[in-house]
Design a protein around this motif. Structure first.
Motif, PDB file in Angstrom:
ATOM      1  N   VAL B  18       0.831  -1.214   0.000  1.00 34.95           N
ATOM      2  CA  VAL B  18       0.000   0.000   0.000  1.00 34.95           C
ATOM      3  C   VAL B  18       0.865   1.264   0.000  1.00 34.95           C
ATOM      4  CG1 VAL B  18      -1.817   1.277   1.229  1.00 34.95           C
ATOM      5  CG2 VAL B  18      -1.883  -1.208   1.168  1.00 34.95           C
ATOM      6  N   ARG B  19       2.060   1.160   0.588  1.00 37.10           N
ATOM      7  CA  ARG B  19       2.920   2.354   0.650  1.00 37.10           C
ATOM      8  C   ARG B  19       3.421   2.794  -0.721  1.00 37.10           C
ATOM      9  NH1 ARG B  19       6.780  -0.170   5.110  1.00 37.10           N
ATOM     10  NH2 ARG B  19       6.414  -1.877   3.622  1.00 37.10           N
ATOM     11  N   THR B  20       3.298   1.901  -1.719  1.00 35.81           N
ATOM     12  CA  THR B  20       3.730   2.267  -3.074  1.00 35.81           C
ATOM     13  C   THR B  20       2.569   2.817  -3.905  1.00 35.81           C
ATOM     14  OG1 THR B  20       3.230   0.096  -4.044  1.00 35.81           O
ATOM     15  CG2 THR B  20       5.395   0.370  -3.027  1.00 35.81           C
ATOM     16  N   ILE B  21       1.369   2.812  -3.320  1.00 33.16           N
ATOM     17  CA  ILE B  21       0.185   3.269  -4.047  1.00 33.16           C
ATOM     18  C   ILE B  21       0.026   4.782  -3.876  1.00 33.16           C
ATOM     19  CG2 ILE B  21      -2.329   3.038  -4.231  1.00 33.16           C
ATOM     20  CD1 ILE B  21      -0.989   0.471  -4.971  1.00 33.16           C
ATOM     21  N   LEU B  23      -2.170   8.375  -3.918  1.00 33.87           N
ATOM     22  CA  LEU B  23      -3.549   8.799  -3.634  1.00 33.87           C
ATOM     23  C   LEU B  23      -4.336   8.878  -4.937  1.00 33.87           C
ATOM     24  CD1 LEU B  23      -5.714   9.809  -1.659  1.00 33.87           C
ATOM     25  CD2 LEU B  23      -4.796  12.109  -1.931  1.00 33.87           C
ATOM     26  N   GLN B  24      -3.641   9.250  -6.019  1.00 23.93           N
ATOM     27  CA  GLN B  24      -4.290   9.301  -7.330  1.00 23.93           C
ATOM     28  C   GLN B  24      -4.939   7.952  -7.673  1.00 23.93           C
ATOM     29  OE1 GLN B  24      -4.681  12.010  -9.260  1.00 23.93           O
ATOM     30  NE2 GLN B  24      -5.928  10.759 -10.604  1.00 23.93           N
ATOM     31  N   LEU B  27      -7.896   7.192  -5.355  1.00 24.38           N
ATOM     32  CA  LEU B  27      -9.090   7.985  -5.686  1.00 24.38           C
ATOM     33  C   LEU B  27      -9.732   7.490  -6.977  1.00 24.38           C
ATOM     34  CD1 LEU B  27      -8.029  11.635  -4.760  1.00 24.38           C
ATOM     35  CD2 LEU B  27      -9.619  10.143  -3.547  1.00 24.38           C
ATOM     36  N   ALA B  97      -1.534   4.758   5.401  1.00 23.96           N
ATOM     37  CA  ALA B  97      -1.054   5.433   4.187  1.00 23.96           C
ATOM     38  C   ALA B  97      -1.891   6.664   3.844  1.00 23.96           C
ATOM     39  CB  ALA B  97      -1.048   4.457   3.015  1.00 23.96           C
ATOM     40  N   PHE B  98      -3.208   6.560   4.103  1.00 23.99           N
ATOM     41  CA  PHE B  98      -4.118   7.653   3.730  1.00 23.99           C
ATOM     42  C   PHE B  98      -5.055   7.969   4.895  1.00 23.99           C
ATOM     43  CE2 PHE B  98      -3.181   5.058  -0.035  1.00 23.99           C
ATOM     44  CZ  PHE B  98      -2.490   5.996  -0.795  1.00 23.99           C
ATOM     45  N   PRO B  99      -4.522   8.621   5.926  1.00 21.00           N
ATOM     46  CA  PRO B  99      -5.327   8.878   7.120  1.00 21.00           C
ATOM     47  C   PRO B  99      -6.594   9.658   6.785  1.00 21.00           C
ATOM     48  CG  PRO B  99      -3.014   9.479   7.473  1.00 21.00           C
ATOM     49  CD  PRO B  99      -3.177   9.206   6.012  1.00 21.00           C
ATOM     50  N   LEU B 101      -9.163   8.820   4.981  1.00 23.64           N
ATOM     51  CA  LEU B 101      -9.879   8.522   3.737  1.00 23.64           C
ATOM     52  C   LEU B 101     -11.021   7.530   3.954  1.00 23.64           C
ATOM     53  CD1 LEU B 101      -9.684   9.408   0.801  1.00 23.64           C
ATOM     54  CD2 LEU B 101      -8.363   7.342   0.342  1.00 23.64           C
TER      55      LEU B 101
END
Lengths: 112, 112
Positions: B18-21, B23-24, B27, B97-99, B101
């Motif tokens: 997940v750390r390589t993903i 936000l783009q 989304l 990774a995306f707090p 979301l």
């Protein structure tokens, strides 16, 4: 002076009530990286910013389109000061309608 | 029995870190309402769900595509139990990774 003020008021574009906006519409606005950049800049700025102040990797007309989409999605408020179109993030309203969403975007900024 | 287990392991599809993903990518996965519905169902469920358990307004093959997109975006983990393909939300990893979301998406569920 009164006439100028009147003209300025007439040029304020319509703004939707954020509570009528769906998460779908907000996500469609925010899936574009340029629009997320605008939101991040407004989030980080201590005051409202004119369109020209935000450095964007697109043409002026494309930028105008992106601001328009953000306004229609209830994310920003636009108004004029003289000939400058100013932009304000509707932070409190968006936070209330979509808790956590803006902070997730800001996390991207910190991560980059 | 050992052979069956081996076969099951081979059928576990690849999962990105997940750390390589970006936000783009996340989304783009979540802008689709059916995919958000899957995520919401997995978020609310007390346990992992098989694909067939989640009631979706699309064909089986379209649903399979949506699960695939979610897996590639690092949002869900898929594995087999017998012939059932199970789905788990990668909640802790995504939250890290995306707090904010996922909580924003769950807010939509509560709102609807």
């Amino acid at each position: 002076m009164a006439t100028v003020k009147q003209a300025g008021r007439e040029r304020v574009p319509p703004h939707p009530d954020v509570r009528t906006i769906s998460l779908q519409q907000v996500l469609e606005a925010l899936v574009d990286p340029v629009r997320r950049l605008i939101v991040s800049e407004l989030y980080a700025a201590p005051e409202d910013l004119s369109c020209g102040t935000i450095d964007l990797p697109v043409s002026k007309s494309t930028a105008t389109h992106h601001f328009h989409v953000l306004r229609e999605a209830g994310l920003i408020r636009q108004y004029y000061v003289g000939t400058s179109r100013m932009n304000a993030l509707r932070r409190d309203e968006v936070d209330e309608a979509f808790p956590g969403l803006l902070s997730a975007l800001v996390a991207e900024r910190d991560r980059a």
